[in-house]
Design an enzyme around this catalytic site. Sequence first.
Site, PDB file in Angstrom:
ATOM      1  N   HIS A   1      -5.641  -5.050  -1.321  1.00 39.00           N
ATOM      2  CA  HIS A   1      -5.899  -4.829  -0.269  1.00 39.00           C
ATOM      3  C   HIS A   1      -7.007  -6.600   0.462  1.00 39.00           C
ATOM      4  O   HIS A   1      -7.620  -5.946   1.068  1.00 39.00           O
ATOM      5  CB  HIS A   1      -6.429  -3.806  -0.049  1.00 39.00           C
ATOM      6  CG  HIS A   1      -5.037  -2.699   0.071  1.00 39.00           C
ATOM      7  ND1 HIS A   1      -5.069  -2.585  -1.174  1.00 39.00           N
ATOM      8  CD2 HIS A   1      -5.383  -1.863   0.875  1.00 39.00           C
ATOM      9  CE1 HIS A   1      -3.950  -1.601  -0.472  1.00 39.00           C
ATOM     10  NE2 HIS A   1      -4.231  -1.122   0.290  1.00 39.00           N
TER      11      HIS A   1
ATOM     12  N   SER B   1       1.049  -1.099   0.215  1.00 35.92           N
ATOM     13  CA  SER B   1       0.105  -0.035   0.177  1.00 35.92           C
ATOM     14  C   SER B   1       0.556   1.115  -0.096  1.00 35.92           C
ATOM     15  O   SER B   1       2.002   1.565  -0.821  1.00 35.92           O
ATOM     16  CB  SER B   1      -0.601  -0.031   1.425  1.00 35.92           C
ATOM     17  OG  SER B   1      -1.617   1.203   1.428  1.00 35.92           O
TER      18      SER B   1
ATOM     19  N   GLU C   1      -2.340  -2.097  -7.843  1.00 37.12           N
ATOM     20  CA  GLU C   1      -3.110  -2.399  -7.145  1.00 37.12           C
ATOM     21  C   GLU C   1      -4.455  -1.339  -6.371  1.00 37.12           C
ATOM     22  O   GLU C   1      -3.559  -0.215  -6.723  1.00 37.12           O
ATOM     23  CB  GLU C   1      -3.304  -3.909  -6.083  1.00 37.12           C
ATOM     24  CG  GLU C   1      -2.017  -3.343  -5.351  1.00 37.12           C
ATOM     25  CD  GLU C   1      -2.307  -3.099  -3.739  1.00 37.12           C
ATOM     26  OE1 GLU C   1      -3.575  -2.507  -3.489  1.00 37.12           O
ATOM     27  OE2 GLU C   1      -1.025  -2.146  -3.455  1.00 37.12           O
TER      28      GLU C   1
END
Length: 310
Positions: free
Chosen positions: A281, A114, A214
Amino acid sequence: MSRDQAVRPAALRPGDTVMLVSPSGPTRPERVARGIELLTGWGLRPVLAPNAYARQGYLAGGDELRAADLNAAFADPLVRGVLCTRGGYGAQRVVDLVDMAAVRADPKVVAGFSDITALQFALWRGARLATVHGPGAAWLDERTPAASAESLRRALMTTDEIVVARIDTEETAAVRAGAAPATGPLIGGNLCLVVSSVGTPDMPDLTGAILLIEDVEEPPYKVDRMLTHLRRAGVLDRVAGVAVGQFTNCRDGWRVDVADVLAERLGDLGVPVLGGLPVGHGVGQVTVPVGVPATLDPTAGTLTVGPAVR
């Protein structure tokens, strides 16, 4: 980009000390406690960085505290792994403060994802360090069950090749282009952070690379905007392929499917593209090394990645 420029740290072994750091957003002690339990079960010795639980609004303490924890971990010869507790926001604010000489002098396993993409990009630029794109130490069993934990353990503690198979039920499963496999270093992570790195010293040269993307809770029009930005900036001109991970909760009132956006913005690049990979995630997140050679096979529906450790 050369097929293999990576510096690989030593694999973690039972008895090794790993430091848990929070370079981005504030973390939850109860989730970190579960992560510590997990790591201890693997025979590792997790220790909290001094400011791991600090909080300053949406940051895990001030920039100087977060940078100090990172540099302390990189400089301590007893620490063999640096595991981020979570993402959130803030890593880009401290990457210029990282002591890259210490990283180069004693390469260590670094894991996170992330917002941690910013740190991984900086470590790639400054030390050519291969890193691990995987769950943070603030563990949530509902999202990262036993198979996710085993995937992280293998990436940290073995030199096994990692094979990630496309899953039909993933929201991006229909995103696919090309037939022949592509090979190159796997570079990337969170799409927002990739885009935010354009124009900075840390933006990698993606020539010959397989780009990993992502994201989470970004409506389809914003995903479109980010991919269009990468296209207009020339970032996607010379990639070898695109590995599309989980785009979790990426919906809005326009009722446009994020998979359609990804297919439309990536499908005409003339390179292999494979979606449906459980990297990101979403539930069942799989860990992958980044910065190391990989093969993307859209026909077989697999992403095969070499180890980040030696």
